[in-house]
Write a protein that holds these residues in place. Structure first.
Motif, PDB file in Angstrom:
ATOM      1  N   TRP B 154      23.574  -6.313   1.280  1.00 37.84           N
ATOM      2  CA  TRP B 154      22.437  -6.944   0.599  1.00 37.84           C
ATOM      3  C   TRP B 154      21.792  -8.013   1.472  1.00 37.84           C
ATOM      4  O   TRP B 154      20.589  -8.219   1.412  1.00 37.84           O
ATOM      5  CB  TRP B 154      22.836  -7.473  -0.768  1.00 37.84           C
ATOM      6  CG  TRP B 154      23.675  -8.705  -0.751  1.00 37.84           C
ATOM      7  CD1 TRP B 154      25.027  -8.757  -0.687  1.00 37.84           C
ATOM      8  CD2 TRP B 154      23.214 -10.062  -0.811  1.00 37.84           C
ATOM      9  NE1 TRP B 154      25.445 -10.060  -0.689  1.00 37.84           N
ATOM     10  CE2 TRP B 154      24.361 -10.883  -0.767  1.00 37.84           C
ATOM     11  CE3 TRP B 154      21.957 -10.655  -0.890  1.00 37.84           C
ATOM     12  CZ2 TRP B 154      24.275 -12.273  -0.790  1.00 37.84           C
ATOM     13  CZ3 TRP B 154      21.885 -12.042  -0.914  1.00 37.84           C
ATOM     14  CH2 TRP B 154      23.026 -12.833  -0.866  1.00 37.84           C
ATOM     15  N   ARG B 155      22.576  -8.670   2.317  1.00 39.06           N
ATOM     16  CA  ARG B 155      21.959  -9.694   3.182  1.00 39.06           C
ATOM     17  C   ARG B 155      20.957  -9.073   4.157  1.00 39.06           C
ATOM     18  O   ARG B 155      19.863  -9.584   4.355  1.00 39.06           O
ATOM     19  CB  ARG B 155      23.029 -10.436   3.985  1.00 39.06           C
ATOM     20  CG  ARG B 155      23.818 -11.388   3.161  1.00 39.06           C
ATOM     21  CD  ARG B 155      24.830 -12.150   4.008  1.00 39.06           C
ATOM     22  NE  ARG B 155      25.855 -12.722   3.161  1.00 39.06           N
ATOM     23  CZ  ARG B 155      25.653 -13.755   2.360  1.00 39.06           C
ATOM     24  NH1 ARG B 155      24.474 -14.344   2.326  1.00 39.06           N
ATOM     25  NH2 ARG B 155      26.612 -14.211   1.586  1.00 39.06           N
ATOM     26  N   GLU B 156      21.374  -7.944   4.760  1.00 40.75           N
ATOM     27  CA  GLU B 156      20.478  -7.262   5.696  1.00 40.75           C
ATOM     28  C   GLU B 156      19.231  -6.769   4.962  1.00 40.75           C
ATOM     29  O   GLU B 156      18.119  -6.895   5.472  1.00 40.75           O
ATOM     30  CB  GLU B 156      21.184  -6.065   6.347  1.00 40.75           C
ATOM     31  CG  GLU B 156      22.216  -6.428   7.407  1.00 40.75           C
ATOM     32  CD  GLU B 156      23.497  -6.996   6.831  1.00 40.75           C
ATOM     33  OE1 GLU B 156      23.709  -6.875   5.603  1.00 40.75           O
ATOM     34  OE2 GLU B 156      24.292  -7.588   7.593  1.00 40.75           O
ATOM     35  N   GLU B 158      17.854  -7.944   2.186  1.00 43.87           N
ATOM     36  CA  GLU B 158      16.970  -9.062   1.846  1.00 43.87           C
ATOM     37  C   GLU B 158      16.302  -9.637   3.079  1.00 43.87           C
ATOM     38  O   GLU B 158      15.127 -10.004   3.042  1.00 43.87           O
ATOM     39  CB  GLU B 158      17.753 -10.155   1.108  1.00 43.87           C
ATOM     40  CG  GLU B 158      17.918  -9.843  -0.355  1.00 43.87           C
ATOM     41  CD  GLU B 158      17.890 -11.087  -1.236  1.00 43.87           C
ATOM     42  OE1 GLU B 158      18.218 -12.178  -0.716  1.00 43.87           O
ATOM     43  OE2 GLU B 158      17.546 -10.963  -2.420  1.00 43.87           O
ATOM     44  N   ALA B 159      17.046  -9.706   4.181  1.00 45.80           N
ATOM     45  CA  ALA B 159      16.447 -10.236   5.405  1.00 45.80           C
ATOM     46  C   ALA B 159      15.305  -9.333   5.860  1.00 45.80           C
ATOM     47  O   ALA B 159      14.296  -9.803   6.382  1.00 45.80           O
ATOM     48  CB  ALA B 159      17.508 -10.369   6.505  1.00 45.80           C
ATOM     49  N   THR B 160      15.450  -8.033   5.654  1.00 46.18           N
ATOM     50  CA  THR B 160      14.393  -7.109   6.036  1.00 46.18           C
ATOM     51  C   THR B 160      13.193  -7.232   5.091  1.00 46.18           C
ATOM     52  O   THR B 160      12.040  -7.230   5.529  1.00 46.18           O
ATOM     53  CB  THR B 160      14.931  -5.662   6.031  1.00 46.18           C
ATOM     54  OG1 THR B 160      16.163  -5.646   6.754  1.00 46.18           O
ATOM     55  CG2 THR B 160      13.965  -4.712   6.697  1.00 46.18           C
ATOM     56  N   LEU B 161      13.475  -7.377   3.806  1.00 46.97           N
ATOM     57  CA  LEU B 161      12.383  -7.605   2.847  1.00 46.97           C
ATOM     58  C   LEU B 161      11.619  -8.880   3.209  1.00 46.97           C
ATOM     59  O   LEU B 161      10.390  -8.930   3.093  1.00 46.97           O
ATOM     60  CB  LEU B 161      12.931  -7.735   1.425  1.00 46.97           C
ATOM     61  CG  LEU B 161      13.512  -6.482   0.775  1.00 46.97           C
ATOM     62  CD1 LEU B 161      14.161  -6.836  -0.560  1.00 46.97           C
ATOM     63  CD2 LEU B 161      12.439  -5.426   0.584  1.00 46.97           C
ATOM     64  N   ALA B 162      12.368  -9.892   3.656  1.00 43.75           N
ATOM     65  CA  ALA B 162      11.733 -11.170   3.986  1.00 43.75           C
ATOM     66  C   ALA B 162      10.778 -11.029   5.164  1.00 43.75           C
ATOM     67  O   ALA B 162       9.941 -11.895   5.388  1.00 43.75           O
ATOM     68  CB  ALA B 162      12.804 -12.221   4.289  1.00 43.75           C
ATOM     69  N   LEU B 163      10.891  -9.959   5.928  1.00 41.55           N
ATOM     70  CA  LEU B 163       9.972  -9.748   7.055  1.00 41.55           C
ATOM     71  C   LEU B 163       8.748  -8.950   6.622  1.00 41.55           C
ATOM     72  O   LEU B 163       7.978  -8.488   7.457  1.00 41.55           O
ATOM     73  CB  LEU B 163      10.688  -9.002   8.183  1.00 41.55           C
ATOM     74  CG  LEU B 163      11.808  -9.782   8.862  1.00 41.55           C
ATOM     75  CD1 LEU B 163      12.578  -8.885   9.828  1.00 41.55           C
ATOM     76  CD2 LEU B 163      11.254 -10.988   9.593  1.00 41.55           C
ATOM     77  N   ALA B 165       8.890  -6.104   4.812  1.00 43.66           N
ATOM     78  CA  ALA B 165       9.160  -4.673   4.675  1.00 43.66           C
ATOM     79  C   ALA B 165       9.098  -4.272   3.200  1.00 43.66           C
ATOM     80  O   ALA B 165       9.400  -5.085   2.325  1.00 43.66           O
ATOM     81  CB  ALA B 165      10.537  -4.337   5.237  1.00 43.66           C
ATOM     82  N   GLN B 251      11.773  -6.631  -4.643  1.00 43.63           N
ATOM     83  CA  GLN B 251      12.901  -7.568  -4.700  1.00 43.63           C
ATOM     84  C   GLN B 251      14.156  -6.762  -4.954  1.00 43.63           C
ATOM     85  O   GLN B 251      14.148  -5.840  -5.780  1.00 43.63           O
ATOM     86  CB  GLN B 251      12.705  -8.561  -5.861  1.00 43.63           C
ATOM     87  CG  GLN B 251      11.493  -9.460  -5.678  1.00 43.63           C
ATOM     88  CD  GLN B 251      10.998 -10.013  -7.010  1.00 43.63           C
ATOM     89  OE1 GLN B 251      11.114  -9.375  -8.054  1.00 43.63           O
ATOM     90  NE2 GLN B 251      10.430 -11.195  -6.964  1.00 43.63           N
ATOM     91  N   ALA B 257      23.256  -7.265  -5.608  1.00 39.92           N
ATOM     92  CA  ALA B 257      23.628  -8.390  -4.758  1.00 39.92           C
ATOM     93  C   ALA B 257      24.882  -9.084  -5.281  1.00 39.92           C
ATOM     94  O   ALA B 257      25.730  -9.513  -4.518  1.00 39.92           O
ATOM     95  CB  ALA B 257      22.478  -9.386  -4.681  1.00 39.92           C
TER      96      ALA B 257
END
Ligand SMILES: Nc1ncnc2c1ncn2[C@@H]1O[C@H](COP(=O)(O)OP(=O)(O)O)[C@@H](O)[C@H]1O
Ligand SMILES: [Mg+2]
Lengths: 226, 261
Positions: B154-156, B158-163, B165, B251, B257
């Motif tokens: 889930w961290r990866e 979310e980190a990708t969504l934050a960019l 994506a 989201q 998560a």
């Protein structure tokens, strides 16, 4: 106002974490300081809409977050998460990922330099880095989006003191050179005072100090903590 | 057709002698599996006997609509069973049902269209059962893997969504692994078939007195058919289920998560 939160409630894992938080964060650099578990990460994830509040209002530059195109918002308000989470591939792949989604090329070397990494790192494998280096790649990756606001979740919590000082210098430098607004979350109150023009304290999911104080321009001015 | 077998309940009862051995071993080694073994024996007896009557009925009626209804019924039951194995997927039933129906329709439709089998109950019912059963296992494995991967990454994500994506872009790296896990077991068993184990159809035909090469040819058709259907069902289930991990605003839903932290 950069961000406005009005009577925001938010939950994590089924329990309410933010209780009725009202805040106004102006342009510039703001630190949200609070002990572990006080809801800092939860708050930060609301600002680029990675999460939704249970109730209340979050606005960015006067506009309700829910009314904005969410992917464009996340490029404009870039979040660097608390723990590094790089994609498989090289560092250049990682830095170029966000811009690649909108068919934009990036100068990897410039971005690595901005994040305080040697440009020779570009072709290195992302899974062969120290934690501090990974944090910096996460920073470079966020900067590659050419954001107007940077949300940083404890960017130095996993670092030793010397590396921490470096990252702090990098952040001040970014603020000076690019004029990016920063919202930085930290459990380290001393760091909050070193870095921010304003400090908001978060305790048990409530904002203790929400007074933005007079507009300040210099990073070295003491923060308005009460 | 092959000579009729003469198997009565007495013969089935004799096979229970081996179950008795299993029960004794379980008691002796304190494996505490006696209860489970009893349940398995009872359920298999009741279920298979019931299915035998249903199939007999369908054969006698010789009505293709009844065949379609039977296979659709198996797909519903299969989706229901598989959903429990994919508990960490927010919405699994509908994707599984569509996957099983699609795999069944596509595989059987193709085999009939190519003239491999004629559209008669005595071909469609047993083949449909195999297709649905194997597709269910594969789709269940793929979806439960998908759930685990999303929870673990889930961290990866979310980190990708934050960019910036989309949900689809953020989950893409995980899809590949989930799809592979659904299809690989059958590929592996197909590779070793005939060397390490004799597949059931072939055994059945040989026991019933078919010529060995006939048995082999039918078995090959079925193996190839199953490879196609498990791939169709895994892809369909994963593609349809992936969106349920996210809200419309890209989201990651909290259910996924939360389990990880
Ligand atoms: N993924 C999660 N699942 C369940 N509870 C969580 C999760 N993340 C955080 N929490 C809980 O929510 C509360 C606030 O967490 P967080 O916002 O991460 O705090 P901080 O960043 O200030 O340390 C904590 O009590 C934490 O245990
Ligand atoms: Mg945190």
């Amino acid at each position: 106002m950069l961000f406005e939160l009005e009577r925001v409630r938010a939950s994590r894992g089924g329990a309410e974490v933010l209780h009725d938080v009202s805040l106004a964060l102006p342009e510039g650099s703001t630190c949200i300081a609070g002990s572990s578990g006080s809801g800092k990460s939860t708050l930060l994830r609301l600002l680029n809409r990675l999460a939704e509040p249970d109730s209340g209002r979050v606005a960015y530059r006067g506009r309700e977050l829910a009314s904005l195109e969410v992917l464009a918002l996340r490029r404009e308000v870039a979040l660097v998460p608390q723990l590094p989470a790089l994609l498989p591939g090289t560092i250049a792949d990682n830095v170029g990922f966000g811009p690649g989604l909108v068919d934009r090329d990036v100068e990897v070397a410039v971005l690595l330099d901005l994040a305080g990494l040697p440009t020779a790192f570009a072709e290195r494998d992302a899974d062969r880095l120290s934690t501090g280096e990974q944090q910096r790649v996460m920073l470079a990756r966020a900067l590659a989006l050419e954001p107007r606001v940077l949300l940083l979740d404890e960017p130095t919590s996993a670092l030793d003191e010397r590396t921490r000082d470096h990252v702090e210098e990098t952040l001040k430098e970014l603020r000076r050179r690019l004029g990016i607004s920063l919202v930085l979350v930290t459990h380290d109150f001393a760091q909050a005072e070193r870095l921010a023009e304003r400090v908001v304290r978060l305790e048990g999911g409530r904002a203790i100090v929400a007074d933005p104080g007079p507009e300040r321009t210099s990073v070295s001015t003491p923060p308005a903590v009460r | 057709m092959t000579p009729a077998l003469d198997i009565g309940f007495a013969e089935v009862g004799a096979a229970l002698g081996l179950v008795a051995v299993a029960v004794l071993v379980s008691l002796w080694q304190r494996m505490r599996l006696e209860g489970d073994i009893a349940v398995a024996v009872a359920r298999s007896f009741v279920q298979l006997t019931a299915v035998g009557f249903v199939i007999q009925l369908v054969f006698e009626q010789d009505d293709l609509l009844l065949v379609v209804a039977l296979i659709a019924g198996m797909a519903v039951f299969g989706a229901f069973t598989a959903r429990r194995r994919a508990a960490s997927v927010p919405v699994a039933f509908a994707p599984l049902l569509v996957a099983l129906l699609l795999a069944g329709a596509a595989t059987l439709g193709l085999l009939v269209a190519l003239g491999v089998f004629s559209a008669e109950p005595r071909y469609l019912v047993p083949l449909g059962g195999m297709v649905v059963g194997n597709s269910m296992t594969a789709a269940a494995v793929a979806l439960s893997r998908l759930g685990d991967e999303v929870t673990g990454s889930w961290r990866e994500i979310e980190a990708t969504l934050a960019l910036g994506a989309t949900a689809g872009q953020a989950i893409r790296p995980i899809l590949r692994r989930s799809l592979r896990s659904g299809v690989i077991p059958l590929i592996d068993s197909t590779k070793t078939t005939g060397v390490i184990f004799f597949p059931g159809i072939m055994v059945g035909l040989l026991v019933a007195g078919a010529a060995p090469l006939d048995a082999v040819r039918l078995q090959l058709i079925i193996l190839y058919m199953l490879l196609g259907s498990v791939t169709i069902s895994s892809v369909t289930a994963v593609m349809l289920a992936q969106r349920s991990f996210f809200t419309p605003a890209h989201q990651l839903r909290e259910v996924a998560a939360r389990v990880a932290t």
